[in-house]
Scaffold this active site. Structure first.
Site, mmCIF file in Angstrom:
data_model
loop_
_atom_site.group_PDB
_atom_site.id
_atom_site.type_symbol
_atom_site.label_atom_id
_atom_site.label_comp_id
_atom_site.label_asym_id
_atom_site.label_seq_id
_atom_site.Cartn_x
_atom_site.Cartn_y
_atom_site.Cartn_z
ATOM 1 N N ASP A 184 126.732 52.422 -47.622
ATOM 2 C CA ASP A 184 127.605 53.306 -46.861
ATOM 3 C C ASP A 184 129.006 53.153 -47.427
ATOM 4 O O ASP A 184 129.558 52.045 -47.443
ATOM 5 C CB ASP A 184 127.592 52.933 -45.374
ATOM 6 C CG ASP A 184 128.513 53.837 -44.558
ATOM 7 O OD1 ASP A 184 128.185 55.025 -44.413
ATOM 8 O OD2 ASP A 184 129.559 53.341 -44.086
ATOM 9 N N GLU A 269 124.556 58.193 -49.914
ATOM 10 C CA GLU A 269 124.683 59.468 -49.219
ATOM 11 C C GLU A 269 125.208 60.536 -50.171
ATOM 12 O O GLU A 269 126.087 60.268 -50.996
ATOM 13 C CB GLU A 269 125.612 59.331 -48.018
ATOM 14 C CG GLU A 269 125.058 58.452 -46.914
ATOM 15 C CD GLU A 269 126.024 58.330 -45.755
ATOM 16 O OE1 GLU A 269 125.807 58.968 -44.718
ATOM 17 O OE2 GLU A 269 126.999 57.585 -45.901
ATOM 18 N N ASP A 351 129.502 50.462 -39.841
ATOM 19 C CA ASP A 351 129.192 50.628 -41.262
ATOM 20 C C ASP A 351 127.867 49.972 -41.637
ATOM 21 O O ASP A 351 127.086 50.540 -42.413
ATOM 22 C CB ASP A 351 130.327 50.063 -42.106
ATOM 23 C CG ASP A 351 131.635 50.794 -41.871
ATOM 24 O OD1 ASP A 351 131.583 51.988 -41.538
ATOM 25 O OD2 ASP A 351 132.703 50.171 -42.020
#
Length: 394
Positions: A184, A269, A351
């Protein structure tokens, strides 16, 4: 597999003049060919690389462009090939329409193929030059390597670089490991791994912000034009930017190499950084974090060493999804860093929880091709797959 090795070099005055002349001719040929192809495009005609090559022969015979004969013909032909690639990407809908090269803002570079340089005993000599380039060999080329192309460039800070493309036999898949990691990205911490590790954001631009502002103020006070003092101050601003970019790139190289060596599968991501920097409050911090550059390094190094990089859909609610029970919160503000799930009562670091979810859904997509949206019902009774996709938060 082919790999480019980049080095700094220090040209003599004669070499610098010759290379600067070559850069100008390369830019001119590219713009002339682009203008010809654009004009033909307006007539609903297509111009091929072969036709532009024939045009180059005609241009060299005219009095107006006779100076094109003063430089090596190979970089000029390579410019036409680069233009052909640009049009191929445009017609393939992978890029926009090619743009003209500016004398002030475009990259100064020239590419030489094997017929236009000589590489012997560690000495590189380019066409139209009598002496080899004074290259700082900061790392050795692979043993027995024979360069196929050489690209010479000068950055805005005035530094000269040569990029040598060779076949690298050392690029082989690493031994397979059974570890996978979810990542992340963020601003307070550059990366948060699903292992719980948080990697600090160095904020390279912030460290040199005062120095950059001072250099930019000096430049702003100079009258616009081609004055020597303005050019000198423009070079100083470019040097500060180069210092920031070099440190950022060095940090990302070390980080991505470590991740690729330690993990077989890396899940990230698929962020739309271009849209995210439209937020003027966060644009500078997001640009300094260089998430796109980080992803690019991960992907090509994974291809080198036989690793896998999986990109999860950008609308997947990784921060708002409970990694324990699958409940999705309806809303979560950016300043909330620790939260408690309403479904199971588990307390999450925002996170770390997002990294766990990214890893889980990435492995699911990889193994069975499932969608990236969670199917568990939320407390409101609506499944996450039917909710409006939330905007990704940094």
């Amino acid at each position: 597999m082919k790999r480019a090795f980049k080095y700094r070099f220090y040209p003599t005055d004669a070499q610098a003049v010759e290379l600067s002349r070559t850069f100008g001719c390369v830019r001119k040929v590219y713009n002339l060919a682009l203008a010809a192809r654009t004009e033909a495009w307006g007539r609903q005609e297509r111009v091929s690389y072969g036709q532009t090559s024939a045009m180059l022969t005609v241009w060299k015979k005219t009095e107006e462009f006779a100076y094109l004969n003063d430089v090596s013909s190979v970089p000029l032909q390579q410019a036409l090939r680069h233009l052909q690639v640009a049009f191929s990407n445009f017609f393939g809908k992978r890029a926009g329409y090619p743009r003209f090269k500016s004398r002030k803002r475009s990259r100064r570079s020239a590419e030489y193929t094997a017929s236009a340089f000589r590489f012997r005993d560690g000495c590189l000599t380019l066409a139209k030059m009598d002496q080899p380039l004074d290259i700082v060999w900061s790392r050795p080329l692979p043993e027995g390597a024979s360069p196929s192309t050489v690209t010479v460039s000068q950055d805005p800070a005035g530094r000269w670089h040569v990029s040598i493309l060779v076949q690298d036999p050392t690029l082989a898949p690493l031994p397979t490991v059974d570890t996978a990691v979810g990542i992340d990205v963020g601003l307070d911490h550059l990366l948060t791994l699903s292992t719980g590790e948080k990697i600090t954001n160095p904020r390279h631009e912030r460290r040199d912000r005062a120095r950059l502002a001072k250099a930019q103020r000096r430049l702003a006070r100079k009258a616009k034009g081609e004055g020597a003092n303005r050019a000198k101050d423009r070079r100083k601003v470019a040097k500060v930017h180069a210092r920031i970019a070099d440190r950022r790139r060095d940090h990302l190289h070390k980080l991505t190499t470590r991740l690729v060596r330690e993990h077989q599968t890396i899940v990230i991501e698929d962020l739309s950084v271009r849209n995210m920097v439209r937020n003027h409050s966060l644009a500078r911090a997001i640009s300094d974090a260089a998430w796109s550059e980080f992803r690019g390094m991960l992907e090509y190094k994974a291809a080198w060493y036989g690793r896998e990089v999986i990109a999860v859909d950008r609308f997947f609610p990784s921060s708002k999804l409970c990694s324990t029970c699958g409940t999705v919160r309806s809303e979560m503000l950016l300043h909330v860093r620790v939260w408690t799930c309403d479904g199971c009562g588990a307390t999450h670091d925002r996170d770390v929880n997002a990294a766990h979810n990214v890893l889980a859904v990435g492995l699911t997509v990889s193994v069975c091709g499932a969608g990236v949206r969670p199917q568990r019902s939320t407390p409101g009774g609506q499944s996450a797959s039917k909710q409006k996709p939330p905007r990704r938060e940094p």
